[in-house]
Scaffold this motif. Sequence first.
Motif, PDB file in Angstrom:
ATOM      1  N   VAL A  93      -0.770   7.385  -7.105  1.00  0.00           N
ATOM      2  CA  VAL A  93      -0.391   6.046  -6.650  1.00  0.00           C
ATOM      3  C   VAL A  93      -0.244   5.113  -7.836  1.00  0.00           C
ATOM      4  O   VAL A  93      -0.789   5.348  -8.925  1.00  0.00           O
ATOM      5  CB  VAL A  93      -1.414   5.461  -5.650  1.00  0.00           C
ATOM      6  CG1 VAL A  93      -1.589   6.384  -4.455  1.00  0.00           C
ATOM      7  CG2 VAL A  93      -2.747   5.175  -6.320  1.00  0.00           C
ATOM      8  N   ASN A  94       0.492   4.046  -7.619  1.00  0.00           N
ATOM      9  CA  ASN A  94       0.665   2.995  -8.622  1.00  0.00           C
ATOM     10  C   ASN A  94      -0.031   1.743  -8.093  1.00  0.00           C
ATOM     11  O   ASN A  94       0.459   1.113  -7.140  1.00  0.00           O
ATOM     12  CB  ASN A  94       2.154   2.733  -8.870  1.00  0.00           C
ATOM     13  CG  ASN A  94       2.395   1.766 -10.009  1.00  0.00           C
ATOM     14  OD1 ASN A  94       1.712   0.753 -10.141  1.00  0.00           O
ATOM     15  ND2 ASN A  94       3.383   2.064 -10.846  1.00  0.00           N
TER      16      ASN A  94
ATOM     17  N   GLN B 110       2.284  -1.361  -8.147  1.00  0.00           N
ATOM     18  CA  GLN B 110       3.585  -1.363  -7.473  1.00  0.00           C
ATOM     19  C   GLN B 110       3.547  -0.936  -6.006  1.00  0.00           C
ATOM     20  O   GLN B 110       4.353  -1.401  -5.203  1.00  0.00           O
ATOM     21  CB  GLN B 110       4.561  -0.449  -8.232  1.00  0.00           C
ATOM     22  CG  GLN B 110       4.882  -0.918  -9.641  1.00  0.00           C
ATOM     23  CD  GLN B 110       5.551  -2.274  -9.663  1.00  0.00           C
ATOM     24  OE1 GLN B 110       6.384  -2.578  -8.810  1.00  0.00           O
ATOM     25  NE2 GLN B 110       5.194  -3.103 -10.642  1.00  0.00           N
ATOM     26  N   ASP B 111       2.636  -0.050  -5.640  1.00  0.00           N
ATOM     27  CA  ASP B 111       2.598   0.425  -4.253  1.00  0.00           C
ATOM     28  C   ASP B 111       2.049  -0.653  -3.321  1.00  0.00           C
ATOM     29  O   ASP B 111       1.229  -1.494  -3.718  1.00  0.00           O
ATOM     30  CB  ASP B 111       1.742   1.685  -4.140  1.00  0.00           C
ATOM     31  CG  ASP B 111       2.436   2.917  -4.690  1.00  0.00           C
ATOM     32  OD1 ASP B 111       3.685   2.937  -4.700  1.00  0.00           O
ATOM     33  OD2 ASP B 111       1.738   3.859  -5.128  1.00  0.00           O
TER      34      ASP B 111
ATOM     35  N   PHE C  86      -0.243  -1.092  -0.270  1.00  0.00           N
ATOM     36  CA  PHE C  86      -1.287  -0.358   0.428  1.00  0.00           C
ATOM     37  C   PHE C  86      -1.568  -0.999   1.790  1.00  0.00           C
ATOM     38  O   PHE C  86      -1.900  -2.189   1.868  1.00  0.00           O
ATOM     39  CB  PHE C  86      -2.569  -0.324  -0.402  1.00  0.00           C
ATOM     40  CG  PHE C  86      -2.411   0.400  -1.715  1.00  0.00           C
ATOM     41  CD1 PHE C  86      -2.210   1.775  -1.747  1.00  0.00           C
ATOM     42  CD2 PHE C  86      -2.439  -0.297  -2.913  1.00  0.00           C
ATOM     43  CE1 PHE C  86      -2.052   2.442  -2.951  1.00  0.00           C
ATOM     44  CE2 PHE C  86      -2.287   0.365  -4.117  1.00  0.00           C
ATOM     45  CZ  PHE C  86      -2.088   1.739  -4.139  1.00  0.00           C
TER      46      PHE C  86
ATOM     47  N   GLN D 152       7.645  -4.444   4.843  1.00  0.00           N
ATOM     48  CA  GLN D 152       8.677  -3.692   4.113  1.00  0.00           C
ATOM     49  C   GLN D 152       9.865  -4.584   3.775  1.00  0.00           C
ATOM     50  O   GLN D 152      10.428  -4.495   2.671  1.00  0.00           O
ATOM     51  CB  GLN D 152       9.133  -2.495   4.946  1.00  0.00           C
ATOM     52  CG  GLN D 152      10.141  -1.599   4.222  1.00  0.00           C
ATOM     53  CD  GLN D 152      10.696  -0.525   5.137  1.00  0.00           C
ATOM     54  OE1 GLN D 152      11.145  -0.818   6.243  1.00  0.00           O
ATOM     55  NE2 GLN D 152      10.654   0.720   4.675  1.00  0.00           N
TER      56      GLN D 152
ATOM     57  N   ARG E 132       8.727  -1.725  -2.819  1.00  0.00           N
ATOM     58  CA  ARG E 132       7.388  -1.164  -2.945  1.00  0.00           C
ATOM     59  C   ARG E 132       7.175  -0.024  -1.942  1.00  0.00           C
ATOM     60  O   ARG E 132       7.492  -0.169  -0.758  1.00  0.00           O
ATOM     61  CB  ARG E 132       6.330  -2.255  -2.743  1.00  0.00           C
ATOM     62  CG  ARG E 132       6.439  -3.364  -3.781  1.00  0.00           C
ATOM     63  CD  ARG E 132       5.426  -4.458  -3.539  1.00  0.00           C
ATOM     64  NE  ARG E 132       4.063  -3.997  -3.773  1.00  0.00           N
ATOM     65  CZ  ARG E 132       2.999  -4.793  -3.649  1.00  0.00           C
ATOM     66  NH1 ARG E 132       3.163  -6.060  -3.305  1.00  0.00           N
ATOM     67  NH2 ARG E 132       1.796  -4.320  -3.863  1.00  0.00           N
ATOM     68  N   ARG E 133       6.652   1.072  -2.424  1.00  0.00           N
ATOM     69  CA  ARG E 133       6.355   2.204  -1.548  1.00  0.00           C
ATOM     70  C   ARG E 133       5.159   1.870  -0.663  1.00  0.00           C
ATOM     71  O   ARG E 133       4.137   1.365  -1.138  1.00  0.00           O
ATOM     72  CB  ARG E 133       6.051   3.452  -2.386  1.00  0.00           C
ATOM     73  CG  ARG E 133       5.676   4.677  -1.557  1.00  0.00           C
ATOM     74  CD  ARG E 133       5.449   5.902  -2.418  1.00  0.00           C
ATOM     75  NE  ARG E 133       4.349   5.727  -3.365  1.00  0.00           N
ATOM     76  CZ  ARG E 133       3.835   6.712  -4.097  1.00  0.00           C
ATOM     77  NH1 ARG E 133       4.340   7.935  -4.004  1.00  0.00           N
ATOM     78  NH2 ARG E 133       2.850   6.479  -4.941  1.00  0.00           N
TER      79      ARG E 133
ATOM     80  N   VAL F 146       1.949   2.843   1.255  1.00  0.00           N
ATOM     81  CA  VAL F 146       0.916   3.878   1.272  1.00  0.00           C
ATOM     82  C   VAL F 146      -0.120   3.477   2.322  1.00  0.00           C
ATOM     83  O   VAL F 146      -0.772   2.443   2.202  1.00  0.00           O
ATOM     84  CB  VAL F 146       0.234   4.025  -0.106  1.00  0.00           C
ATOM     85  CG1 VAL F 146      -0.851   5.110  -0.053  1.00  0.00           C
ATOM     86  CG2 VAL F 146       1.262   4.350  -1.188  1.00  0.00           C
TER      87      VAL F 146
ATOM     88  N   CYS G  60       7.092   5.814   4.631  1.00  0.00           N
ATOM     89  CA  CYS G  60       5.736   5.590   4.138  1.00  0.00           C
ATOM     90  C   CYS G  60       5.101   6.928   3.798  1.00  0.00           C
ATOM     91  O   CYS G  60       5.620   7.991   4.150  1.00  0.00           O
ATOM     92  CB  CYS G  60       4.877   4.857   5.172  1.00  0.00           C
ATOM     93  SG  CYS G  60       4.575   5.821   6.668  1.00  0.00           S
TER      94      CYS G  60
END
Length: 353
Positions: free
Chosen positions: A13-14, A17-18, A20, A86, A92-93, A95, A119
């Motif tokens: 994970v980042n 950037q991610d 959560f 989103q 951003r991903r 998670v 996701c």
Amino acid sequence: MTVQVAQVKIEEVNFDQDLFIDVRSPGEFAEFRLPNAINVPLFSNEERAQVGTVFKRNSREEAIELGLALYAPKMEYFYKRIKDLQTEMPNRRIVVYCFRGGLRSRTIAGTIGLLGVDCVQLEGGIRSFRKYIQEGLEQEAQIQREYLVLSGHTGTRKTEILNQLQNKGYPVIDLENLAGHRGSIFGYIGVQPNSQKQFDYLLLKRLKQLEQSPYVIIEGESKRLGRVILPDFLLEGKQIGERLELHYPFWARVEHVYQTYDPIKYKGEIQEGIDKITKYLSYELKEEMKVLLDREDYKGVFAKLLEGYYDPRYAHKFSSYKSQATELEFETLDEGVEKVITYIEHYKTMIKK
């Protein structure tokens, strides 16, 4: 139609950037969470307790059925909430995580994935993050670094000096700020205490930020700050580190304690704190305190506490340090900061030799 839920490991994970999404209950989230996580709870605190009770008393299957019954009416909310996030942060991903990377996060990730929201699920949940932190602190404990320790009696403005040093770029680890507790019996007043788990994460984060510095600056804290216990390597660093002993005029200390704990606003909390230490006070001091409290003379109360309780306890702790201290006297905060900086610059030349 089913959706295969992709998983990521904590090492993948980042943290910057991610995005959560924490689907645990609000109570779990408040205790410990990933950096900048957003709580979208599958269950309320009460609902989580209800599901847990059914699991323990009846069966896993009945608990799952109850959980689904509680979740079903919320599906539209979950989809809209996470879809909106989103839209707000499209790059951003997402998670999704729960406690151990189990049914709660898999349910949410599967549902919104089926509805077109990309996701991933965090493998191992928040437990994997906790393990990551513990291993990181174990590694930090092995790193050789110098410690410059600011010590002094209660009310000597140590925290304010540390704050100014940190703002000026010095390698400060503000333990009280990380713990959300000021260390005294009144230390929780006006602040939000952190759990041990949250403190450990914040400490590791700060240590990583300072990994290029050959030394760190800490306050001479005791082993415990409220609910938080300091790791052994910091306590050892405090014991053997270079020590700067701060001296601030007594009545200036009283005024500082008075302003910090605001007894007009926190009268009940002040009384509660005093009640906890009453058994450690002499009969004479208790009687004097009672008179001052009846008069609401809180500056007098704090003066008596410093003189008859905190200062003698500090004198005992002072004698336990293994290193000699450099004494530094100051009359104002600005003077104190200036003198500490002068000392640090000299200290930096010494550790380079």
